[in-house]
Write a protein that holds these residues in place. Sequence first.
Motif, PDB file in Angstrom:
ATOM      1  N   GLU A 242       0.336  -1.097   0.060  1.00 34.21           N
ATOM      2  CA  GLU A 242      -0.458  -0.121  -0.440  1.00 34.21           C
ATOM      3  C   GLU A 242       0.936   1.219   0.196  1.00 34.21           C
ATOM      4  OE1 GLU A 242      -2.803   0.767  -0.331  1.00 34.21           O
ATOM      5  OE2 GLU A 242      -3.349  -1.489  -1.291  1.00 34.21           O
ATOM      6  N   ASN A 243       1.462   1.113   0.448  1.00 29.27           N
ATOM      7  CA  ASN A 243       2.530   2.219   0.521  1.00 29.27           C
ATOM      8  C   ASN A 243       3.496   2.611  -0.443  1.00 29.27           C
ATOM      9  OD1 ASN A 243       2.339   3.217   3.287  1.00 29.27           O
ATOM     10  ND2 ASN A 243       4.135   1.844   3.906  1.00 29.27           N
ATOM     11  N   TYR A 244       3.670   1.521  -0.817  1.00 30.89           N
ATOM     12  CA  TYR A 244       4.477   1.140  -2.442  1.00 30.89           C
ATOM     13  C   TYR A 244       3.808   1.804  -3.717  1.00 30.89           C
ATOM     14  CZ  TYR A 244       5.977  -0.374  -6.736  1.00 30.89           C
ATOM     15  OH  TYR A 244       6.032  -1.052  -8.585  1.00 30.89           O
ATOM     16  N   ARG A 245       1.768   1.670  -3.699  1.00 23.33           N
ATOM     17  CA  ARG A 245       1.259   2.153  -4.239  1.00 23.33           C
ATOM     18  C   ARG A 245       0.843   3.663  -4.518  1.00 23.33           C
ATOM     19  NH1 ARG A 245      -4.631  -0.593  -4.291  1.00 23.33           N
ATOM     20  NH2 ARG A 245      -5.139   0.976  -5.244  1.00 23.33           N
ATOM     21  N   LYS A 246       1.406   4.004  -3.085  1.00 20.87           N
ATOM     22  CA  LYS A 246       0.890   5.376  -2.500  1.00 20.87           C
ATOM     23  C   LYS A 246       2.464   5.833  -3.755  1.00 20.87           C
ATOM     24  CE  LYS A 246      -1.552   5.015   1.487  1.00 20.87           C
ATOM     25  NZ  LYS A 246      -1.683   5.158   3.412  1.00 20.87           N
ATOM     26  N   ARG A 247       3.600   5.659  -3.188  1.00 19.81           N
ATOM     27  CA  ARG A 247       4.631   6.737  -3.752  1.00 19.81           C
ATOM     28  C   ARG A 247       4.355   6.866  -5.345  1.00 19.81           C
ATOM     29  NH1 ARG A 247       9.031   4.044  -5.452  1.00 19.81           N
ATOM     30  NH2 ARG A 247       8.779   2.297  -4.560  1.00 19.81           N
ATOM     31  N   LEU A 248       3.842   5.716  -5.356  1.00 22.04           N
ATOM     32  CA  LEU A 248       3.356   5.242  -7.592  1.00 22.04           C
ATOM     33  C   LEU A 248       3.156   6.448  -7.724  1.00 22.04           C
ATOM     34  CD1 LEU A 248       3.482   1.489  -7.835  1.00 22.04           C
ATOM     35  CD2 LEU A 248       5.563   2.982  -8.341  1.00 22.04           C
ATOM     36  N   LYS A 249       1.708   6.936  -6.990  1.00 22.66           N
ATOM     37  CA  LYS A 249       0.589   7.568  -7.756  1.00 22.66           C
ATOM     38  C   LYS A 249       2.110   8.615  -7.213  1.00 22.66           C
ATOM     39  CE  LYS A 249      -3.781   5.174  -6.346  1.00 22.66           C
ATOM     40  NZ  LYS A 249      -4.706   5.693  -5.444  1.00 22.66           N
ATOM     41  N   GLU A 250       2.797   9.439  -6.502  1.00 19.32           N
ATOM     42  CA  GLU A 250       3.473  10.732  -6.964  1.00 19.32           C
ATOM     43  C   GLU A 250       4.557  11.220  -8.069  1.00 19.32           C
ATOM     44  OE1 GLU A 250       5.894  10.100  -2.962  1.00 19.32           O
ATOM     45  OE2 GLU A 250       3.513  10.383  -1.393  1.00 19.32           O
ATOM     46  N   LEU A 251       4.564   9.657  -8.747  1.00 16.60           N
ATOM     47  CA  LEU A 251       5.369   9.902  -9.595  1.00 16.60           C
ATOM     48  C   LEU A 251       4.397  10.201 -11.184  1.00 16.60           C
ATOM     49  CD1 LEU A 251       7.378   6.834  -9.328  1.00 16.60           C
ATOM     50  CD2 LEU A 251       8.211   8.841  -8.593  1.00 16.60           C
ATOM     51  N   ILE A 252       3.272   9.789 -10.584  1.00 14.55           N
ATOM     52  CA  ILE A 252       2.351  10.180 -12.137  1.00 14.55           C
ATOM     53  C   ILE A 252       3.173  11.558 -13.445  1.00 14.55           C
ATOM     54  CG2 ILE A 252      -0.040  10.804 -13.052  1.00 14.55           C
ATOM     55  CD1 ILE A 252       0.473   8.155 -11.820  1.00 14.55           C
ATOM     56  N   ASN A 253       2.937  12.806 -12.531  1.00 17.35           N
ATOM     57  CA  ASN A 253       3.707  13.901 -13.221  1.00 17.35           C
ATOM     58  C   ASN A 253       5.025  13.942 -13.173  1.00 17.35           C
ATOM     59  OD1 ASN A 253       0.336  14.718 -13.925  1.00 17.35           O
ATOM     60  ND2 ASN A 253       1.218  15.185 -11.108  1.00 17.35           N
ATOM     61  N   LEU A 254       6.167  13.489 -12.639  1.00 17.35           N
ATOM     62  CA  LEU A 254       6.823  13.652 -12.982  1.00 17.35           C
ATOM     63  C   LEU A 254       7.690  13.233 -14.544  1.00 17.35           C
ATOM     64  CD1 LEU A 254       8.190  12.533  -9.119  1.00 17.35           C
ATOM     65  CD2 LEU A 254       8.285  15.212  -9.783  1.00 17.35           C
ATOM     66  N   PRO A 255       8.748  12.927 -14.687  1.00 18.99           N
ATOM     67  CA  PRO A 255       9.171  12.507 -15.715  1.00 18.99           C
ATOM     68  C   PRO A 255       9.674  11.186 -15.204  1.00 18.99           C
ATOM     69  CG  PRO A 255      10.666  14.797 -14.843  1.00 18.99           C
ATOM     70  CD  PRO A 255       9.817  13.690 -14.126  1.00 18.99           C
ATOM     71  N   ALA A 256      10.041  10.224 -17.052  1.00 17.04           N
ATOM     72  CA  ALA A 256      10.890   9.404 -16.344  1.00 17.04           C
ATOM     73  C   ALA A 256      12.324   9.344 -16.889  1.00 17.04           C
ATOM     74  CB  ALA A 256      10.199   7.948 -17.705  1.00 17.04           C
ATOM     75  N   LYS A 257      12.983   9.510 -15.716  1.00 14.02           N
ATOM     76  CA  LYS A 257      14.730  10.257 -15.987  1.00 14.02           C
ATOM     77  C   LYS A 257      14.506   9.228 -15.268  1.00 14.02           C
ATOM     78  CE  LYS A 257      15.036  14.865 -16.487  1.00 14.02           C
ATOM     79  NZ  LYS A 257      15.668  15.559 -16.422  1.00 14.02           N
ATOM     80  N   SER A 258      16.492   8.942 -15.432  1.00 11.46           N
ATOM     81  CA  SER A 258      17.550   7.982 -15.177  1.00 11.46           C
ATOM     82  C   SER A 258      17.918   9.042 -13.249  1.00 11.46           C
ATOM     83  CB  SER A 258      18.262   7.444 -15.662  1.00 11.46           C
ATOM     84  OG  SER A 258      19.219   8.473 -16.243  1.00 11.46           O
ATOM     85  N   ILE A 259      18.127   8.501 -12.605  1.00 12.57           N
ATOM     86  CA  ILE A 259      19.542   8.779 -11.585  1.00 12.57           C
ATOM     87  C   ILE A 259      20.385  10.343 -12.433  1.00 12.57           C
ATOM     88  CG2 ILE A 259      20.890   9.148 -10.031  1.00 12.57           C
ATOM     89  CD1 ILE A 259      19.778   6.000  -9.134  1.00 12.57           C
ATOM     90  N   ASP A 260      20.790   9.708 -13.386  1.00 15.19           N
ATOM     91  CA  ASP A 260      21.843  10.630 -13.968  1.00 15.19           C
ATOM     92  C   ASP A 260      21.498  10.856 -14.863  1.00 15.19           C
ATOM     93  OD1 ASP A 260      21.863   8.167 -15.500  1.00 15.19           O
ATOM     94  OD2 ASP A 260      23.759   6.759 -15.477  1.00 15.19           O
ATOM     95  N   GLY A 261      20.028  11.542 -15.358  1.00 15.69           N
ATOM     96  CA  GLY A 261      19.544  11.948 -16.934  1.00 15.69           C
ATOM     97  C   GLY A 261      19.137  11.848 -17.593  1.00 15.69           C
ATOM     98  N   LYS A 262      18.928  10.315 -18.196  1.00 14.31           N
ATOM     99  CA  LYS A 262      18.472  10.090 -18.914  1.00 14.31           C
ATOM    100  C   LYS A 262      16.927  10.095 -18.629  1.00 14.31           C
ATOM    101  CE  LYS A 262      18.237   7.774 -23.614  1.00 14.31           C
ATOM    102  NZ  LYS A 262      18.421   8.688 -24.875  1.00 14.31           N
TER     103      LYS A 262
END
Length: 550
Positions: A242-262
């Motif tokens: 459930e905590n994982y699902r909540k965290r995923l919802k916070e990603l909705i409007n964020l870019p799919a960008k790797s730690i080093d910027g790809k």
Amino acid sequence: MKGIKASSGIAIGRAYLFLKDIEVKQHDVANRKSEGKRLDDAIKVSLNQLEEIRLKTIEDIDKKSSAIFEAHKMILEDPEFIPEIKSLILDKGYNAEYAVSCAVDKYSKIFNSMKDEYLKERGADIKDVGSRIIANLMGYTFDLKEIPSGSIIVAKDLTASDTASMDKTKIKAFLVDKGGRTSHTAIIARTLEMPAIVGLRDITSKVKTGDYLIVDGNEGEVIINPDADMLKLYNKKAEDYENYRKRLKELINLPAKSIDGKEVTLEANIGTPDDISAALTNGAEGIGLFRTEFLYMNRTSLPTEEEQFEAYKSVVSAMAGKRVTIRTLDVGGDKQLAYLGMDKEQNPFLGWRAIRFCLDREDIFRAQLRAILRASAYGKVSIMYPMISDIGEVRRANKVLKSVMEELDKQGISYDKKLEVGIMVEIPSAAMTADILAKEVDFFSIGTNDLTQYTLAVDRGNSRIKDYYNYFNPGVLRLVKNCIDQSHKYGIYTAMCGEMAGDVEATKILLGLGLDAFSMSSTSIPMVKDVVRNTTMEEAKALAKKALQI
């Protein structure tokens, strides 16, 4: 017990065993005309019931989920199915129940023999409609409204009608003997974000109502009557999920960008305009695959250009400038259109389908291209040809496209003159000649489902050899890598729209191979994004290099 993971999540609760077997016996009828009238009355009642269920589904779930009942109503009005039942009554003297049963067996076997998993599951719709008619003929009712709160439904199979009549607020999960990831149970469970495991084979014989169950939809595992330690473990797993699902919802409007910027693009696969809502809710940056077959199926004639245009326009407008990649008609082989008189083939996946069909039936192809081009005036549209095996097919398809464009120009009809045209890479010959194809298209989209089965000579619909179907096989991965490398060499991009694109276990490998865009089921987008955002390219490239050698 292990089964097929249909919908993720963890649930703990009491089993509610749902079994509904109606025994149908044959007997001759004295008055065949009267028996035909009995059938007509049962069909009328069934149509009214389906309309009530459709409206209830819109209220309880969503409009998209209610579409199945429109399809059920169409089955009851089908010009072949119902007359066949009538013929068995009037010509052979069968009782109505037995006549329905015979016709259902015939048509469900036709669907079950199909290779396409989605179409195979539609045999269940025929059975559902048949069961409804028979129940109305025999006066049976199956009441699922009084399910105890917190129930885990255990059944041999669940039809659209079954799930529609259930009180969803009282259900925690679904477990069924039959079905696959495209079964109705799986689709509804994912829509409701409820754990589900299908294909359990004999769960109904091992569980009784009241048994305590743990359902691990993430692993496809069921634990019957767990001990205290196991309960404690899974209560913690459920909390973590459930905590994982909540965290995923916070990603909705964020870019799919790797730690080093790809940064990569995450898009959604859709089958109808009704799927757009889920795509946007899950943060899709575009539509990487719009399957257009829904417009041609479950009907008795071809869709008009205007019907197609309105469907494409609605999706393009809803995406508000985000890319919509529309795949041209991929029909033929096991996706037969009865009204076109298509022959049944011994090897449908190697047969007259997709671009081969469209190039032979240019009238159908031109109508679709006109509709797509007209819709491109309302947003960003790309056209994608399926099942390309060589450059000759691309050139022939583009010749037709150019002719249609010239036709629209003469008529003064606007369209995007710069729209991109790409191909699906799902045949090994296309993947191996990616350097040739890349010079004449704007993008590749890899269809790993077919590419894997063609490369490994594995029928992905055959459960006996399912373990041989593996898109992590180095032979498949090297074809994927060649497509990506050649596309970048010639200045175009490569997307992927097969199941592999939405598999989080494949995300790092594909990132390391250089894939530009991932297109998948809408609900998978946040999970894939989470992997991308927690990966470095150095890590991804190292993993990809290793995978190519294993």
